[in-house]
Scaffold this active site. Sequence first.
Site, short mmCIF file in Angstrom:
data_model
loop_
_atom_site.label_atom_id
_atom_site.label_comp_id
_atom_site.label_asym_id
_atom_site.label_seq_id
_atom_site.Cartn_x
_atom_site.Cartn_y
_atom_site.Cartn_z
N ASP A 222 1.16 -1.25 -0.03
CA ASP A 222 0.49 -0.01 -0.43
C ASP A 222 0.76 1.04 0.29
O ASP A 222 2.35 1.16 0.04
CB ASP A 222 -0.89 -0.06 1.31
CG ASP A 222 -2.32 0.74 0.74
OD1 ASP A 222 -2.48 1.96 0.17
OD2 ASP A 222 -3.09 0.20 0.67
N HIS A 295 -3.57 2.82 -4.91
CA HIS A 295 -2.56 3.03 -3.80
C HIS A 295 -0.65 2.14 -3.74
O HIS A 295 0.11 1.26 -3.23
CB HIS A 295 -2.98 1.65 -2.87
CG HIS A 295 -4.38 2.00 -1.70
ND1 HIS A 295 -4.36 2.59 -1.11
CD2 HIS A 295 -5.10 2.03 -2.43
CE1 HIS A 295 -5.94 3.03 -1.04
NE2 HIS A 295 -6.14 2.31 -1.63
N GLU A 358 -9.89 2.20 -4.79
CA GLU A 358 -9.89 3.60 -5.06
C GLU A 358 -8.82 4.24 -5.66
O GLU A 358 -8.16 4.94 -4.91
CB GLU A 358 -9.04 3.75 -3.26
CG GLU A 358 -10.36 3.27 -2.27
CD GLU A 358 -9.85 3.72 -0.54
OE1 GLU A 358 -10.73 3.57 -0.05
OE2 GLU A 358 -8.62 3.05 -0.71
C1 TNX Z 1 -10.57 2.22 2.23
S1 TNX Z 1 -11.28 -1.46 1.92
C2 TNX Z 1 -9.89 1.03 2.09
C3 TNX Z 1 -7.87 0.87 2.51
C4 TNX Z 1 -8.19 1.64 3.47
C5 TNX Z 1 -9.53 1.08 4.99
C6 TNX Z 1 -9.57 1.76 6.48
C7 TNX Z 1 -10.19 -0.63 0.99
C8 TNX Z 1 -10.08 -1.74 -0.04
N1 TNX Z 1 -9.17 0.59 0.84
O1 TNX Z 1 -7.56 1.14 1.68
O2 TNX Z 1 -7.09 1.12 4.44
O3 TNX Z 1 -10.49 1.80 3.95
O4 TNX Z 1 -10.99 1.22 6.48
#
Ligand code: TNX
Length: 793
Positions: A222, A295, A358
Amino acid sequence: MHNKLIKAAGISLSFLFLLACGEPEPQAQSQAVLSLDADYTQPLAAAPVAIVPKPVSVSPLDGEFKLTAATQLHIAAGAEPVAQYLRELIGPATGYTLPLAQGDGAPSVIALVIDPAIEQDEAYELTVAPNKISLRAKNIVGLFWGVQTLRQLLPADIETNAPINRAYWPVAGVAIKDAPAFKYRGMHLDVSRTFFPVWFIKQYLDLMAMHKLNYFHWHLTDDQGWRIEIKQFPRLTEVGAWRSGTVVGHTYDKTYLNDNQQLGGFYTQAQIRDIVAYAQARNITIIPEIDVPGHASAILKAYPELACVEKDFDVQQHFGVFPEVLCPTEETFAFLEKVFTEVAELFPSPYLHVGGDEVKTEQWASCTYCNELMAREGLEDYFALQGYFIGRVEASINKLGRKIIGWDEILEGDVAPSATITSWRGVEGAIHAAKAGHDAIMAPGSHLYFDHYQSRSVDEPLAIHGLTPVQETYAFQVMPDELKGTEAANRILGAQGHLWTEYVRTPAKAEYMILPRMSALAEVVWTGDEGRSWNDFAKRLPAMIERFEQKGLNVAKTVYAVTSEVAHTQQGFQVILTSDMPNTKIRYTTDGSLPNHTSPVYKQPLLLKNGGVVRARALNTETGELYAERRLTLVDHLGLHASLEVLTEADRAWNTHPELSLVDGVLARDQIFQLDDWATFNGVDFEAIVSFDTAQTVQRLNLGFNPGRFRDFFGPTKLVVLASDDKSSWQPVASQDFTNDAKPQLGNSVTLEFAPVAAKYFKVIAENRAERFSTEKSKPVPATLYIDELIIQ
Ligand code: TNX
């Protein structure tokens, strides 16, 4: 305005347990309590049968089995690894070696039998009779889960590592038949935001095995660190595994502090092989996640040539969603193919997780290559480009003989049906995926994110956000109603719990966050949607907590948190306190003091005529333990008898009725930060009109803006109040500037006091600063103003 029911509990189940509000009888539980007090010279009673996850059927039998140094093992061909595991499990506490049985006539035998008559995969049958424990399964997987059940039939101190000298270890007579409801029963762990040592990963796998969970989703990469050694790209760990500081407190707080400490770590390939073998011996498949194309900060710090833009990349030192993204070039795809080739060599899992969550597209948008690629490939938007990206990675992974899993965002990019989806943004992703022919894993944040708060107690340690009590996890239904009985139902493989670790910085805190939510999850996926009930689970859970404590783990006791419902009536505030656990009494105070063992016991709803502070704690009637408090600050003020019109635009995503929550008399400023309790204003002032039926005299306003113990938000810069009798011509009443606010001076609220004014209408303006600097975005953003209550006196 009267009889407003205020949902202060936030737990839908709590009403079911109102009946338990009286003074519960202590449960007669003779379970093997605390080895510290145990008298090992006396025979110990067998532990009551309290298996988590609950088996399909449990029938008590007469008598008990006595495990002694003389107990022998009968092992079916092929079952040796399970026998070995059993020996390692009970060896430290008992000192027994469980020798092989010689012939059939041994007086005390544990038989591990492969029985083709048991048809279902992973199923087992366990019978405990005075001379023989017989465990049967179709294969060693079922035998292994059966051993986990046997383990829970032994006294709880079997879990200690210190030898206990006892004449024998009793196991209650019982016949158990069992099989899992879902074939995918997972736990996830983020080791990027916080790097966890190998021993902790093994402990995590041990806990999973104990709960009959069989997939470990290992989030290895990440923005905050790359954690897996890749021989062909050493910079990934030489450079990408280290960050030169970490945010102190929460990223979204108003002040940014950094500890400036070099921090990081990674797993060598040798360590990974060791961990994979450890997992295999526990029937756990490890699914490694290499999160792409977003990420990607740590990758880009190591190999900036994989980016679309020129930038001084860094391994991130705080948390959030970053624009850093891999560029969809041939160089990137060749890089990823090599990375996944090494990953596939290390992990025998049929699945490799590719992330896909994301993804910010601004770096793609500014890149000529990307736009030409999109034109060439006929990709209409960046979702399609993300789909193209994942498709290319999937092709490489399929060549390696593996399948991909991705977070539900990958559905937006027209991904091939061969991809499995982890549905984290609710269950809709999974439903959509299943209908479109994908396999799907339920992973909704609402129920299965264990980085959320577990109770409203102000004593809860800092969490990222959200509120997911054990009860909420337990209530999760894996199979959505709309899929039941359809072809698509077969596509829902199961569910998994998650531990993201932005705000989980130590193993002890990680234990706190997963225990016992992992136990609730286990029952969701193993016992299934039918056949489980909270009341029944709540009776078995204390025995499980006892086992964790025997292991020396840091267990959350938040399941004991008192929940509450508050209603404001003609008589004042009515407060109903509830405990969801059977072995409790609630002790409470209304004088502001912390409840102790002599505080009054809650028997019936409390009536607080003019408000006040209720502090309540559950008392464990078996152990005498008093748990963290539920604090309710209730203020009766003129606002409760007025109607409120909010003039500026509130963000209603979480709190749909700020008009009600702002004048409900229940303060949120002394609880955890939970968005639904707060009226939220993004980049605008708070402006509202308070209307009374008849003129009222007002001389004081107070607005809470700062939530909980561990958060630090900006307050309003100015408070203004005006009065009117016709709602059209407004007379200024008072105003005060708070521009130079600071939490120590202001506390959690701002107050405006003035000479009494009588009027039917009051206008209140809380000015918001135009911008604040966002640590997450590294630039100024519109400031958000939160207000829990508009106290009017
Ligand atoms: C969203 S869940 C994210 C993570 C974060 C998390 C915190 C996901 C696929 N992505 O990068 O750590 O929320 O709750």
